[in-house]
Design a protein around this motif. Structure first.
Motif, PDB file in Angstrom:
ATOM      1  N   ILE A  69      19.517 -47.739  -4.333  1.00  0.00           N
ATOM      2  CA  ILE A  69      18.236 -47.153  -5.005  1.00  0.00           C
ATOM      3  C   ILE A  69      16.867 -47.881  -4.647  1.00  0.00           C
ATOM      4  O   ILE A  69      15.815 -47.211  -4.267  1.00  0.00           O
ATOM      5  CB  ILE A  69      18.618 -46.789  -6.077  1.00  0.00           C
ATOM      6  N   ALA A  70      17.253 -49.342  -4.942  1.00  0.00           N
ATOM      7  CA  ALA A  70      15.777 -49.876  -4.979  1.00  0.00           C
ATOM      8  C   ALA A  70      15.759 -49.986  -3.180  1.00  0.00           C
ATOM      9  O   ALA A  70      14.067 -50.366  -3.122  1.00  0.00           O
ATOM     10  CB  ALA A  70      16.744 -51.205  -5.021  1.00  0.00           C
ATOM     11  N   CYS A  71      16.596 -49.891  -2.258  1.00  0.00           N
ATOM     12  CA  CYS A  71      16.330 -50.039  -0.855  1.00  0.00           C
ATOM     13  C   CYS A  71      15.467 -48.772  -0.025  1.00  0.00           C
ATOM     14  O   CYS A  71      14.640 -48.380   0.287  1.00  0.00           O
ATOM     15  CB  CYS A  71      17.432 -50.673  -0.224  1.00  0.00           C
ATOM     16  N   ALA A  72      16.226 -47.272  -1.243  1.00  0.00           N
ATOM     17  CA  ALA A  72      15.892 -45.753  -0.735  1.00  0.00           C
ATOM     18  C   ALA A  72      14.922 -45.509  -1.367  1.00  0.00           C
ATOM     19  O   ALA A  72      13.693 -45.045  -0.031  1.00  0.00           O
ATOM     20  CB  ALA A  72      16.998 -45.446  -0.912  1.00  0.00           C
ATOM     21  N   TYR A  73      14.247 -45.939  -2.077  1.00  0.00           N
ATOM     22  CA  TYR A  73      12.885 -45.199  -3.021  1.00  0.00           C
ATOM     23  C   TYR A  73      11.728 -46.238  -2.552  1.00  0.00           C
ATOM     24  O   TYR A  73      10.964 -44.890  -1.467  1.00  0.00           O
ATOM     25  CB  TYR A  73      12.851 -46.188  -4.248  1.00  0.00           C
ATOM     26  N   PRO A  74      11.849 -47.188  -1.403  1.00  0.00           N
ATOM     27  CA  PRO A  74      10.349 -47.574  -0.360  1.00  0.00           C
ATOM     28  C   PRO A  74      10.873 -47.234   0.821  1.00  0.00           C
ATOM     29  O   PRO A  74       9.746 -46.084   1.022  1.00  0.00           O
ATOM     30  CB  PRO A  74      10.343 -48.969  -0.481  1.00  0.00           C
ATOM     31  N   MET A  75      11.763 -46.572   1.863  1.00  0.00           N
ATOM     32  CA  MET A  75      12.140 -46.069   2.316  1.00  0.00           C
ATOM     33  C   MET A  75      11.793 -44.483   1.656  1.00  0.00           C
ATOM     34  O   MET A  75      11.017 -43.768   2.716  1.00  0.00           O
ATOM     35  CB  MET A  75      13.794 -45.766   2.835  1.00  0.00           C
ATOM     36  N   GLY A  76      12.089 -43.787   1.042  1.00  0.00           N
ATOM     37  CA  GLY A  76      11.712 -42.522   1.119  1.00  0.00           C
ATOM     38  C   GLY A  76      10.180 -42.651   0.914  1.00  0.00           C
ATOM     39  O   GLY A  76       9.731 -40.870   1.258  1.00  0.00           O
ATOM     40  N   ILE A  77       9.453 -42.836  -0.220  1.00  0.00           N
ATOM     41  CA  ILE A  77       7.415 -42.990   0.331  1.00  0.00           C
ATOM     42  C   ILE A  77       7.257 -43.367   1.895  1.00  0.00           C
ATOM     43  O   ILE A  77       5.971 -42.542   1.895  1.00  0.00           O
ATOM     44  CB  ILE A  77       7.280 -44.807  -0.379  1.00  0.00           C
ATOM     45  N   LEU A  78       7.819 -43.731   2.448  1.00  0.00           N
ATOM     46  CA  LEU A  78       7.047 -44.419   3.516  1.00  0.00           C
ATOM     47  C   LEU A  78       7.565 -42.928   4.274  1.00  0.00           C
ATOM     48  O   LEU A  78       6.510 -42.511   5.185  1.00  0.00           O
ATOM     49  CB  LEU A  78       8.229 -45.415   4.214  1.00  0.00           C
ATOM     50  N   CYS A  79       8.831 -42.439   4.116  1.00  0.00           N
ATOM     51  CA  CYS A  79       9.416 -40.859   4.453  1.00  0.00           C
ATOM     52  C   CYS A  79       8.010 -40.117   4.056  1.00  0.00           C
ATOM     53  O   CYS A  79       7.366 -39.084   5.119  1.00  0.00           O
ATOM     54  CB  CYS A  79      10.368 -40.636   4.291  1.00  0.00           C
ATOM     55  N   SER A  80       8.134 -39.667   3.349  1.00  0.00           N
ATOM     56  CA  SER A  80       6.910 -38.381   2.682  1.00  0.00           C
ATOM     57  C   SER A  80       5.440 -38.879   3.182  1.00  0.00           C
ATOM     58  O   SER A  80       4.717 -37.461   3.102  1.00  0.00           O
ATOM     59  CB  SER A  80       6.894 -38.942   1.344  1.00  0.00           C
ATOM     60  N   THR A  81       5.119 -40.581   3.549  1.00  0.00           N
ATOM     61  CA  THR A  81       3.522 -40.787   3.590  1.00  0.00           C
ATOM     62  C   THR A  81       3.631 -40.326   4.960  1.00  0.00           C
ATOM     63  O   THR A  81       2.388 -39.451   5.356  1.00  0.00           O
ATOM     64  CB  THR A  81       3.883 -42.160   3.249  1.00  0.00           C
ATOM     65  N   THR A  82       4.361 -39.903   6.350  1.00  0.00           N
ATOM     66  CA  THR A  82       4.456 -40.041   7.143  1.00  0.00           C
ATOM     67  C   THR A  82       4.671 -38.757   7.166  1.00  0.00           C
ATOM     68  O   THR A  82       3.483 -38.256   7.754  1.00  0.00           O
ATOM     69  CB  THR A  82       5.944 -40.573   8.296  1.00  0.00           C
ATOM     70  N   GLY A  83       4.979 -37.968   6.581  1.00  0.00           N
ATOM     71  CA  GLY A  83       5.408 -36.824   6.761  1.00  0.00           C
ATOM     72  C   GLY A  83       3.587 -36.001   5.634  1.00  0.00           C
ATOM     73  O   GLY A  83       3.245 -34.687   6.664  1.00  0.00           O
ATOM     74  N   ALA A  84       3.100 -36.541   5.268  1.00  0.00           N
ATOM     75  CA  ALA A  84       1.465 -36.334   4.001  1.00  0.00           C
ATOM     76  C   ALA A  84       0.740 -36.437   5.177  1.00  0.00           C
ATOM     77  O   ALA A  84      -0.207 -35.274   6.011  1.00  0.00           O
ATOM     78  CB  ALA A  84       1.422 -36.266   2.978  1.00  0.00           C
ATOM     79  N   ALA A  85       1.008 -37.432   6.013  1.00  0.00           N
ATOM     80  CA  ALA A  85      -0.098 -37.986   6.909  1.00  0.00           C
ATOM     81  C   ALA A  85      -0.387 -37.133   8.147  1.00  0.00           C
ATOM     82  O   ALA A  85      -0.720 -35.816   8.663  1.00  0.00           O
ATOM     83  CB  ALA A  85       0.641 -39.432   8.025  1.00  0.00           C
ATOM     84  N   LEU A  86       1.215 -36.250   8.263  1.00  0.00           N
ATOM     85  CA  LEU A  86       1.455 -35.238   8.940  1.00  0.00           C
ATOM     86  C   LEU A  86       0.254 -34.212   8.978  1.00  0.00           C
ATOM     87  O   LEU A  86       0.116 -33.579   9.869  1.00  0.00           O
ATOM     88  CB  LEU A  86       2.768 -34.544  10.283  1.00  0.00           C
ATOM     89  N   GLU A  87       0.382 -33.067   7.747  1.00  0.00           N
ATOM     90  CA  GLU A  87       0.524 -32.354   6.801  1.00  0.00           C
ATOM     91  C   GLU A  87      -0.956 -32.658   7.117  1.00  0.00           C
ATOM     92  O   GLU A  87      -1.757 -31.508   7.293  1.00  0.00           O
ATOM     93  CB  GLU A  87       1.155 -31.817   5.434  1.00  0.00           C
ATOM     94  N   THR A  88      -1.347 -33.653   6.940  1.00  0.00           N
ATOM     95  CA  THR A  88      -3.241 -33.824   7.013  1.00  0.00           C
ATOM     96  C   THR A  88      -3.788 -33.443   8.140  1.00  0.00           C
ATOM     97  O   THR A  88      -5.406 -32.512   8.462  1.00  0.00           O
ATOM     98  CB  THR A  88      -3.311 -35.248   6.789  1.00  0.00           C
ATOM     99  N   VAL A  89      -3.311 -34.738   9.519  1.00  0.00           N
ATOM    100  CA  VAL A  89      -3.834 -33.861  10.642  1.00  0.00           C
ATOM    101  C   VAL A  89      -3.769 -32.732  11.509  1.00  0.00           C
ATOM    102  O   VAL A  89      -4.607 -32.291  12.553  1.00  0.00           O
ATOM    103  CB  VAL A  89      -2.791 -35.160  11.494  1.00  0.00           C
ATOM    104  N   PHE A  90      -2.462 -31.855  10.956  1.00  0.00           N
ATOM    105  CA  PHE A  90      -2.343 -30.715  11.577  1.00  0.00           C
ATOM    106  C   PHE A  90      -2.323 -29.545  10.528  1.00  0.00           C
ATOM    107  O   PHE A  90      -3.257 -28.314  10.852  1.00  0.00           O
ATOM    108  CB  PHE A  90      -0.844 -30.015  12.207  1.00  0.00           C
ATOM    109  N   GLY A  91      -3.765 -30.202   9.906  1.00  0.00           N
ATOM    110  CA  GLY A  91      -4.086 -29.055   8.338  1.00  0.00           C
ATOM    111  C   GLY A  91      -5.477 -28.719   8.559  1.00  0.00           C
ATOM    112  O   GLY A  91      -6.005 -29.447   9.499  1.00  0.00           O
ATOM    113  N   HIS A  92      -5.650 -28.960   6.953  1.00  0.00           N
ATOM    114  CA  HIS A  92      -8.003 -28.551   7.164  1.00  0.00           C
ATOM    115  C   HIS A  92      -6.990 -30.640   5.724  1.00  0.00           C
ATOM    116  O   HIS A  92      -7.099 -30.532   4.687  1.00  0.00           O
ATOM    117  CB  HIS A  92      -7.475 -28.148   5.930  1.00  0.00           C
TER     118      HIS A  92
END
Length: 360
Positions: free
Chosen positions: A81-104
């Motif tokens: 869990i201690a290792c997966a949570y930072p990776m989860g933040i990175l994954c979600s941040t990557t998705g949010a960045a793509l949503e921002t780029v292709f959205g408004h």
């Protein structure tokens, strides 16, 4: 041993790995369909899944190290869990960045703040998936380790039984050989050269079949009875009319696998201890019958002219037979050797279909 059972070394594991993440991505993509402006949301889910897929080998490597170190489940859970949570933040941040780029995208001053906020807020789902995948990997590792340990245990048990059977077999063969050679010497000394030559020929045939390689010491019942009949004929040459013997076997059990030289020492004991010492001689009967999934072998000897005498004997032959049956069949057999009036009654029950096929 841990290095050799790493599930990641198997191609099938990577097929399941890729297929699992592909399925997760497709299910996530379906979650974007209800939105009016679905494309940016779709890019968020695809970006999150792609980054989780790339991060999964890291979490698997961590899980592997914990498995090799025999870490407890609570410690494994905490580390994963201690290792997966930072990776989860990175994954979600990557998705949010793509949503921002292709959205408004929002105003420039708050763009990255919004991306990071979404990344932290939505990190639970990818973190859960990475932790679940690590748990599945750990379970697969333990299952494969258990399978390998079972195979090693079965191999060790098989080798031990083979070694025990060989040792017992090497005890039997010289015992019979020395007795037969003494009989040949006696015949030659008495001038019975024809009988001595016949006994030597039978001995050669018997030893030739005895030394043939067999699988785990098994031969067919037909071959075992052939060797017994060779031995009986050798003894009939030596004892003459003093030995009356009958051998019977049901036709449907002739192909039953039995340990090689299982019956010869029992027949030898019956003749040497129950018939040969008496002037009147005696009778020997060997009957093999089948009943369902079991085969019964009954050996009976009686001393002629002495119906009330209780004979003694057995020794090495009975001990070897009991040990060989235990080594070959475990607890799936019955062996009884009882002193009767004027002789011995020996009964053996074994499975009709043994685990190892016999070589006829």
């Amino acid at each position: 041993m841990a290095e050799s059972i790493d599930p990641r070394q198997r191609p099938r594991f990577w097929l399941i790995h890729c297929g699992g993440w592909l399925g997760y991505g497709l299910v996530s993509a379906l979650g974007a369909l209800p939105y009016r402006n679905a494309f940016p949301v779709l890019m968020y889910f695809l970006g999150t899944t792609a980054m989780a897929f790339l991060a999964s080998p890291i979490i698997l490597a961590i899980s592997y190290r914990l498995a090799v170190a025999k870490a407890s489940w609570p410690r494994t859970f905490a580390v994963v869990i201690a290792c997966a949570y930072p990776m989860g933040i990175l994954c979600s941040t990557t998705g949010a960045a793509l949503e921002t780029v292709f959205g408004h995208p929002p105003a420039a001053s708050s763009q990255w703040y919004s991306i990071l906020f979404v990344g932290f807020a939505n990190a639970f789902s990818p973190t859960l998936m990475l932790a679940a995948w690590a748990a599945l990997y750990r379970g697969a590792w333990h299952w494969q380790e258990a399978q390998q340990r079972e195979r090693q245990w079965l191999l060790a048990e098989t080798l031990a039984r083979e070694a025990e059977l060989k040792a017992l077999r090497y005890q039997i063969t010289p015992h019979f050989l020395f007795n037969t050679l003494n009989g040949v010497s006696t015949l030659v000394g008495e001038g019975e050269t024809t009988a001595a030559r016949r006994m030597i020929a039978l001995l050669a045939d018997f030893l030739r079949s005895t030394l043939e390689p067999t699988r785990q010491g098994d031969v067919s019942m037909a071959k075992e009875l052939t060797q017994v009949q060779q031995y009986i004929e050798i003894e009939q040459i030596r004892l003459g009319w003093r030995l009356a013997a009958t051998v019977q076997c049901d036709a449907d059990v002739l192909d039953t696998p039995v340990p090689h030289l299982l019956l010869q020492p029992l027949v030898e004991n019956a003749i040497r201890h129950g018939i040969a010492p008496f002037v009147e001689g005696g009778s020997l009967s060997l009957a093999v019958t089948g009943a369902g999934d079991a085969v019964r072998i009954a050996i009976r000897n009686r001393a002629g002219g002495m119906p009330g005498k209780r004979l003694q004997g057995g020794g090495l032959g009975l001990a070897n037979t009991r040990a060989r049956l235990a080594a070959r069949y475990g607890e799936d057999y019955r062996f009884a050797a009882d002193v009767a009036e004027g002789g011995w009654d020996t009964v053996i029950d074994i499975p009709r279909h043994a685990a190892v096929s016999a070589q006829a």
